[in-house]
Design an enzyme around this catalytic site. Structure first.
Site, PDB file in Angstrom:
ATOM      1  N   LYS A  98       0.797  -1.247   0.000  1.00 36.25           N
ATOM      2  CA  LYS A  98       0.000   0.000   0.000  1.00 36.25           C
ATOM      3  C   LYS A  98       0.822   1.286   0.000  1.00 36.25           C
ATOM      4  O   LYS A  98       0.487   2.245   0.689  1.00 36.25           O
ATOM      5  CB  LYS A  98      -0.931   0.023   1.219  1.00 36.25           C
ATOM      6  CG  LYS A  98      -1.971  -1.056   1.224  1.00 36.25           C
ATOM      7  CD  LYS A  98      -2.841  -0.998   2.447  1.00 36.25           C
ATOM      8  CE  LYS A  98      -2.124  -1.477   3.672  1.00 36.25           C
ATOM      9  NZ  LYS A  98      -3.022  -1.795   4.780  1.00 36.25           N
ATOM     10  N   ASP A 129      -5.661  -5.337  10.658  1.00 34.53           N
ATOM     11  CA  ASP A 129      -6.970  -4.661  10.660  1.00 34.53           C
ATOM     12  C   ASP A 129      -8.129  -5.635  10.411  1.00 34.53           C
ATOM     13  O   ASP A 129      -9.236  -5.440  10.923  1.00 34.53           O
ATOM     14  CB  ASP A 129      -7.012  -3.492   9.655  1.00 34.53           C
ATOM     15  CG  ASP A 129      -6.541  -3.853   8.257  1.00 34.53           C
ATOM     16  OD1 ASP A 129      -6.094  -5.001   8.050  1.00 34.53           O
ATOM     17  OD2 ASP A 129      -6.611  -2.983   7.370  1.00 34.53           O
TER      18      ASP A 129
HETATM   19  C1  BGC Z   1      -2.070  -5.665   3.886  1.00 34.11           C
HETATM   20  C2  BGC Z   1      -2.958  -6.378   4.873  1.00 34.11           C
HETATM   21  C3  BGC Z   1      -4.143  -5.510   5.242  1.00 34.11           C
HETATM   22  C4  BGC Z   1      -4.851  -5.007   4.004  1.00 34.11           C
HETATM   23  C5  BGC Z   1      -6.013  -4.097   4.320  1.00 34.11           C
HETATM   24  C6  BGC Z   1      -2.877  -5.158   2.718  1.00 34.11           C
HETATM   25  O1  BGC Z   1      -2.074  -4.415   1.852  1.00 34.11           O
HETATM   26  O2  BGC Z   1      -1.053  -6.521   3.423  1.00 34.11           O
HETATM   27  O3  BGC Z   1      -2.232  -6.719   6.032  1.00 34.11           O
HETATM   28  O4  BGC Z   1      -5.015  -6.230   6.050  1.00 34.11           O
HETATM   29  O5  BGC Z   1      -3.949  -4.336   3.175  1.00 34.11           O
HETATM   30  O6  BGC Z   1      -5.620  -2.967   5.019  1.00 34.11           O
END
Ligand code: BGC
Length: 450
Positions: A161, A197
């Site tokens: 992200k 989360d």
């Molecule tokens: C992460 C996860 C997370 C999800 C939603 C992903 O990019 O790897 O750990 O739960 O995003 O936030």
């Protein structure tokens, strides 16, 4: 969908066809994901599995009797939050919180700076609330792939992200935070739990809905967790002897497809967005589903059609040509207009420097948005059905959070319809917005594990 895209804008129709996923393909995706999840769970295949299925060490769902005052930190999206959560009764939970923007420099700089910043926000918040000496238990919602080795110990696997901080991968994130807090010397807190989360979302939903078995995020990123039989979680040392029957498993399903098993439904647009991302060849499933990428997919299609003179003819702008400028929230806005109305579409394009009222073009834009968001919802449906089947559940609730699910006007309906199509009445489910999973859920896990 518009009445006849094939007639009205045939070239756009042809492109959008590539995003269409048939029922048969959806069933194949469910099948493939199930296989990947089983690989993540089993000890001998886990090391090479792409869907890691990390055990969370959360084995108890809330009873509704949890009480007390907890701190929570929420790191994982565009904002970082500090929360003070007071569990007062089953129906009364008091949450106070403060958000802090995370700059691009922090997201891509040294990890030490990020953790110092987190500690600084935490300290200033605690001072503001006069709780800096209370030694409160803290739950840390850290929404990235984390190999947990205990309820308050987790090794960072990789950033996602848009984050890419040096010196964190391979380290215990709880220790990094604790060190940053200790370096300051002005604050007393106990980090009692670290969680994803999705786990927070499941717990938060389960507090009021005892039947909740899945936590799903469709926000900046995407992922899900579910309640697995402890006996199936081979990566958990005590899986054979545990007297606790359940374990929440964090699938990290955003990585599904990183080994190519989703290539049969991916498009050239997916490959282009992947290539320009900060983490190419990673988070394949996430890049087809989540808020960080959907707008960019739409923008790619729009720009291609514009380049061919087939959309917004004679118009252009710097903004529409700029990567990542088409926010996913625009998709929700555009699809919010009633059929035949193009107010939002025209406003969005205006913001992007393209002033037009040509109905057909705006209708075509909406059609592209619908195509991309519908595919996202179909893929998410596959994931949910896969988990429901995996648990052999006949009736469960799914706690959901994230901006795409919350703000897209039809996402909930699309999920429901597609899941029903795949399940064919074999199981019932309820999709529930989970209020503040990252905060409330963190407090509940802190409470359950304390
Ligand atoms: C992460 C996860 C997370 C999800 C939603 C992903 O990019 O790897 O750990 O739960 O995003 O936030």
């Amino acid at each position: 969908m518009p009445s006849n895209p094939q007639n009205d804008f045939p070239e756009a129709f042809e492109i959008c066809q590539k995003f269409d996923i048939s029922e048969e393909q959806m069933r194949e995706i469910v099948h493939r994901l199930t296989k990947e999840i089983n690989m993540g769970l089993a000890k001998d295949t886990h090391p090479r599995a792409v869907v890691k299925c990390f055990i969370t060490y959360v084995q108890d769902l809330p009873t509704g009797k949890e009480r007390g005052k907890y701190l929570a930190l929420d790191l994982g999206g565009t904002n970082f939050r500090v929360l003070l959560v007071t569990l007062k009764s089953e129906s009364e939970i008091n949450i106070e919180s403060k958000s802090y923007a995370i700059s691009k420099d922090l997201m891509e700089g040294p990890g030490k700076n990020l953790f110092d910043f987190i500690a600084e926000c935490l300290a200033s918040y605690c001072k503001e609330m006069h709780i800096e000496k209370e030694n409160l238990p803290l739950g840390f919602t850290f929404s990235f792939p984390l190999q947990q080795v205990g309820i308050n110990k987790g090794i960072m696997i990789t950033w996602t992200k848009g984050f890419k901080c040096d010196g964190v991968v391979g380290k215990n994130v709880v220790e990094l935070l604790q060190d940053a807090i200790n370096r300051r010397g002005d604050l007393k807190v106990r980090i009692v739990a670290i969680l994803n989360d999705t786990t927070g979302t499941l717990m938060s939903c389960a507090f009021a809905n005892r039947n909740c078995r899945i936590g799903l995020i469709v926000g900046t990123g995407t992922n899900a967790c579910y309640v697995e039989k402890t006996s199936n979680t081979e990566m958990f040392e005590g899986y054979q002897t545990s007297n606790k029957p359940n374990m929440i498993v964090n699938c990290e399903m955003g990585a599904f497809g990183d080994n190519g098993v989703l290539d049969f439904v991916r498009t050239s647009y997916d490959r282009a967005v992947d290539k320009q991302s900060i983490n190419p060849k990673r988070q394949t499933f996430e890049k087809c589903i989540s808020g960080m990428y959907l707008g960019e997919l739409v923008r790619h299609v729009v720009v291609e059609l514009m380049g061919k003179g087939l959309l917004f003819k004679g118009l252009n702008s710097q903004a529409i040509q700029e990567m990542w400028r088409f926010n996913t929230s625009y998709i929700s806005d555009i699809e919010s207009d009633a059929v035949g109305v193009h107010r939002q579409a025209s406003m969005v394009m205006d913001q992007l420097g393209i002033r037009t009222n040509v109905e057909k073009d705006l209708e075509c834009l909406r059609y592209i948005c619908q195509t991309v968001s519908t595919r996202s919802a179909k893929l998410t449906s596959c994931a949910l059905v896969c988990l429901i089947n995996k648990m052999n559940s006949k009736d469960c609730s799914v706690g959901i959070d994230g901006g795409v699910y919350r703000y897209h006007p039809h996402y909930h309906r699309l999920l429901t319809e597609n899941m029903n199509m795949l399940l064919k009445g074999s199981a019932k489910f309820e999709l529930i917005v989970s209020e503040d999973g990252s905060g409330r859920g963190a407090a509940l896990i802190a409470a359950v594990s304390a």
